[in-house]
Structures are given as C-alpha cells and as structure tokens.
Design an enzyme around this catalytic site. Structure first.
Site, PDB file in Angstrom:
ATOM      1  N   GLU A  99      -1.301   8.580   6.335  1.00 60.39           N
ATOM      2  CA  GLU A  99      -1.927   8.249   4.546  1.00 60.39           C
ATOM      3  C   GLU A  99      -2.773   7.319   3.906  1.00 60.39           C
ATOM      4  O   GLU A  99      -2.424   5.765   3.991  1.00 60.39           O
ATOM      5  CB  GLU A  99      -0.968   9.232   3.597  1.00 60.39           C
ATOM      6  CG  GLU A  99      -0.418  10.400   3.787  1.00 60.39           C
ATOM      7  CD  GLU A  99       0.774  11.201   3.300  1.00 60.39           C
ATOM      8  OE1 GLU A  99       0.747  11.834   2.606  1.00 60.39           O
ATOM      9  OE2 GLU A  99       1.303  10.300   2.471  1.00 60.39           O
ATOM     10  N   CYS A 112      -5.300   1.517  -0.605  1.00 57.63           N
ATOM     11  CA  CYS A 112      -4.368   1.719   0.207  1.00 57.63           C
ATOM     12  C   CYS A 112      -4.166   1.910   1.226  1.00 57.63           C
ATOM     13  O   CYS A 112      -4.533   3.093   1.405  1.00 57.63           O
ATOM     14  CB  CYS A 112      -2.882   2.299  -0.979  1.00 57.63           C
ATOM     15  SG  CYS A 112      -1.883   1.961  -0.797  1.00 57.63           S
ATOM     16  N   CYS A 119       7.448   2.770   9.548  1.00 57.48           N
ATOM     17  CA  CYS A 119       8.166   1.632   9.665  1.00 57.48           C
ATOM     18  C   CYS A 119       9.744   1.084  10.273  1.00 57.48           C
ATOM     19  O   CYS A 119      10.179   2.352   9.689  1.00 57.48           O
ATOM     20  CB  CYS A 119       7.505   1.346   8.376  1.00 57.48           C
ATOM     21  SG  CYS A 119       8.519  -0.335   7.556  1.00 57.48           S
ATOM     22  N   CYS A 123      13.964  -0.355   4.299  1.00 50.84           N
ATOM     23  CA  CYS A 123      14.187   0.169   3.343  1.00 50.84           C
ATOM     24  C   CYS A 123      15.041   1.075   2.677  1.00 50.84           C
ATOM     25  O   CYS A 123      14.155   2.363   2.868  1.00 50.84           O
ATOM     26  CB  CYS A 123      13.017  -1.301   2.495  1.00 50.84           C
ATOM     27  SG  CYS A 123      12.076  -2.240   3.371  1.00 50.84           S
ATOM     28  N   CYS A 126      12.551   3.805   0.379  1.00 48.63           N
ATOM     29  CA  CYS A 126      11.045   3.874   0.656  1.00 48.63           C
ATOM     30  C   CYS A 126      10.788   4.819   1.796  1.00 48.63           C
ATOM     31  O   CYS A 126      11.815   5.014   2.682  1.00 48.63           O
ATOM     32  CB  CYS A 126      10.724   2.603   1.463  1.00 48.63           C
ATOM     33  SG  CYS A 126       9.108   3.035   2.580  1.00 48.63           S
ATOM     34  N   CYS A 348       3.074   4.240  -4.431  1.00 49.32           N
ATOM     35  CA  CYS A 348       4.490   3.786  -3.071  1.00 49.32           C
ATOM     36  C   CYS A 348       5.429   3.984  -3.496  1.00 49.32           C
ATOM     37  O   CYS A 348       6.205   4.518  -3.772  1.00 49.32           O
ATOM     38  CB  CYS A 348       4.252   2.534  -4.164  1.00 49.32           C
ATOM     39  SG  CYS A 348       3.204   1.379  -5.388  1.00 49.32           S
TER      40      CYS A 348
END
Ligand code: SAH
Ligand code: SF4
Length: 374
Positions: A99, A112, A119, A123, A126, A348
């Site tokens: 995205e 962004c 990933c 974390c 996230c 975010c």
C-alpha cells in the site's frame, strides 16, 4: 507502458539511478546525456512509453523497446478518505501487494511509500510487523509507487505537482532493504528525477544501526527514528531489534548521522507511538527528555492506531497532551501527529493488515474467471 507479464529479461528503467542509467546507455553505445533525457521523460513528464519520447530518435527507441521497459505497479484499488487521504493497493506480482498513501495538507502533499512486502522486525504494535515478511521490493517497485501516485493524482485527478514530500513510512523496514532503497533515494533527490530537496525525503527506521551508519556516508536525507521507548527493557518488548542494537548504540548512530549532514540546522525526528498505560507515563517522559536532550531533534508523538487482534489501546488525549507539555517544558520540540486516513485503514501502522489476503482473493477470482472462460 508494458504489462506485468512482459519479457522478464528486459531491464526496468525505474530501477536505475542516473549513474546506472548512464552505464546502461554506454552499453548500448549511446552518449551519457541520453540518461538525463530519458529521466526527464519518465519522471518530469510521467511518460513510460518509449515511442512517445520524440527527441530520442527512432533507432534508439527501437533499441530501448528491445532491451528495456518502464514497468509500473498495477493499481488494484484506490480509496479516498473523508480527509482527502488517498490509499492505493498496488499489486507487485501474483502473490504480493503493498500500500502507498498520499496525505495532503495545506502546504504539503506527502507520499508515504513502502519498502518491503511485510516486515521482519516484528514490532509488537504494528500491523505490518504482525503480518510477517514476504520479500523486499525492488528499486523499480519503490520508485514505481511515486510514478503511479503522480500519474493518478495528476493525469487522473487533475492535481498537478501534488507530491512535495516522500516518507518511507509505509510497509517495511527500509534499512533492511538497503541495496534497493539507495538508488531510489538518488532518483528522488536527482534534479532529473523527482528533484526533491533532501529535507523533503524522510527515511524512517526502527534502528538497524549498521545500515544507518552506512547511509550516513552515502546519502543525505532526513532521518526519522522509531524510538517508542526511552529504556532498553521497554524497547526490547516494543521494538525487538533493540535486543540486537540497544538504545545507546542507536543514539550514537543518530549523532553520527547528524554529524555527516552538510547542514547545520538538521535534526532527527524521534517517533514515539502513544500506547495507553505502556509508554505514556510521566516517568517515561522524563527518561525520554534525558535521553534526547543533547541531540538536535524533534519528537513526533503518534497516537496508536488500532488494528484487529492487537491488545494495545491508544493513550487518552489528555495523557498525550501532558506528555507533550512536559517535553516542551524541557525544551524539546514535540508534535502530536494527526491521525489521517484511519477510515480507510491508511493511518500509520494500519497498512497491509489485509493486503495479502485481498491479493490472494483477487488472484483466485481472476483464475476462476479464466477457468470459466476456457
Ligand atoms: N519500518 C519503519 C518505517 C515504517 S513504520 C519504522 O518502523 O520506522 C512508520 C511509523 O509508524 C513508525 O514510527 C512505526 O513505529 C509507526 N507505527 C507502526 N505501527 C503503528 C500503529 N499501529 N500506530 C501508530 N504508529 C505505528
Ligand atoms: Fe516493521 Fe516499522 Fe512495523 Fe516495526 S514499525 S514492524 S520496523 S514496519
């Protein structure tokens, strides 16, 4: 523009920065200035079709058609938020999607972008991290996000020169894909590429120290560091890479990065997600102020954006305000990031929750459709 399933042996020119493009032209027996001409077509005029590049000469255009392509990601979906934020679901191959989000405000248009599919940093707060890691994006796929966003905003929605800033704050840890982000950064900064000033291109990292040190010597862009906790015990839980590169090491790397920048007024942005009852108390604000007080910096407080399956909650507004007030009193410029695009899951940390599922669903539907036709 060529389709996704064209000859894989062709070089995708979106993956070559100016130096690499000059080498490519040298290989074709062409002059280096051709690289600049071609970049102007691709990045300034948004042209991907060699036949439209009228000042290149027929022979060269034929050579390019044979050896190269400008292949951009396929837009699977576009969503528009009530606040003007736009999100594109881009399909990179049969199994992978990412995205890209455009966030307009009064004086800026920020794109962004993503650097990886998923990933590996894991974390705990996230959505991308929870999804796991699929693969690195190529340079062409990273640059392609900007190309496509420019095309959608300009040619389709009539918004010219909409993108003034680029931030690596989408999916993925950019410094874990160092080899591919570096040429992309060059293209963003190059006058023949997107021509953005180095203050307007921001790399955000969870703290891969060795590659941050490497970047300091190679490319000068604005730096954002996902700190999220002022002590190792807590950061180990929130940002697990901290167990490998703890806070003291990360702070040294930030100082080193700052020292290598050729402006005196630069600062690092420390990102700090506000998690209710986890990292938002007054004692932690004090520790944070002590930690960053000798580094030229800003603190960016990010209200946590929830996603399905998370046990974290967003800190209440008055707690965020108190945290910010304390930092201001200690002389630290502190901005609370406005949550944008959350109605379309573009805020975010909300990216990619369901991207892979959707790509798989589309793929299946496509296949069923094909089968139905056979
Ligand atoms: N991987 C890089 C860049 C992408 S994430 C990094 O971690 O810095 C961009 C920012 O969004 C980071 O500061 C990240 O910690 C933050 N973020 C991740 N998940 C979030 C969530 N659910 N709510 C608010 N911010 C989040
Ligand atoms: Fe990766 Fe950044 Fe998410 Fe951490 S916050 S899992 S580094 S995308």
């Amino acid at each position: 523009m060529t389709g996704m399933h064209e000859n894989a042996a062709k070089v995708n020119l979106l993956g070559l920065d100016r130096r690499a493009l000059e080498a490519f032209f040298a290989e074709l027996g062409e002059q280096p200035f051709r690289a600049r001409q071609l970049m102007q077509w691709i990045y300034h005029r948004g042209v991907a079709d060699f036949d439209a590049m009228t000042d290149l000469g027929k022979g060269l255009r034929a050579k390019l058609r044979e050896r190269a392509e400008v292949r951009v990601p396929e837009v699977s979906d576009e969503q528009l938020s009530d606040d003007g934020t736009r999100k594109w679901l881009l399909r990179m191959d049969a199994a992978n999607g990412i995205e890209t989000v455009f966030i307009p405000d009064a004086e800026r248009g920020t794109l962004c972008i993503s650097s990886q599919v998923g990933c590996a940093m894991d974390c705990s707060f996230c959505a991308t991290g929870k999804q796991g890691f699929n693969r690195n994006l190529t340079t062409a796929e990273i640059v392609g996000q900007v190309w496509i966003a420019n095309q959608r905003l300009g040619a389709i929605h009539g918004i010219e020169r909409a993108i003034t800033n680029i931030v690596f704050m989408g999916m993925g840890e950019p410094l874990a894909n160092y080899k591919n982000i570096l040429p992309a950064l060059h293209i963003f900064l190059d006058d023949f590429g997107y021509g953005l000033s180095k203050r307007r291109v921001t790399l955000s990292t969870s703290g891969l120290v060795p590659n941050l040190l490497k970047l300091a010597g190679e490319c000068d862009v604005a730096l954002a560091v996902s700190l999220h906790a002022p002590n190792d015990a807590l950061r180990d839980v929130l940002v697990p890479i901290n167990k490998v590169h703890p806070i003291a090491e990360l702070m040294d790397a930030c100082r080193h990065y700052m020292a290598n920048q050729d402006h005196s007024h630069v600062h690092v942005t420390f990102e700090y997600v506000m998690l209710d009852g986890v990292n938002d108390g007054p004692e932690l604000a004090r520790q944070l102020a002590d930690l960053v007080k000798d580094i030229p910096c800003k603190v960016n407080l990010i209200p946590f954006n929830p996603f399905p399956g998370t046990h974290y909650r967003r800190s209440p507004q008055d707690v965020i305000d108190r945290f910010a007030d304390y930092l201001w009193r200690r002389g630290i410029v502190t901005i609370t990031r406005r949550t944008r695009g959350d109605d379309i899951d573009a805020a975010c940390g909300q990216l990619a929750g369901q991207v892979q599922d959707r790509i798989r669903r589309q793929e299946r539907q496509g296949r069923d459709h094909m089968e139905a036709r056979v």
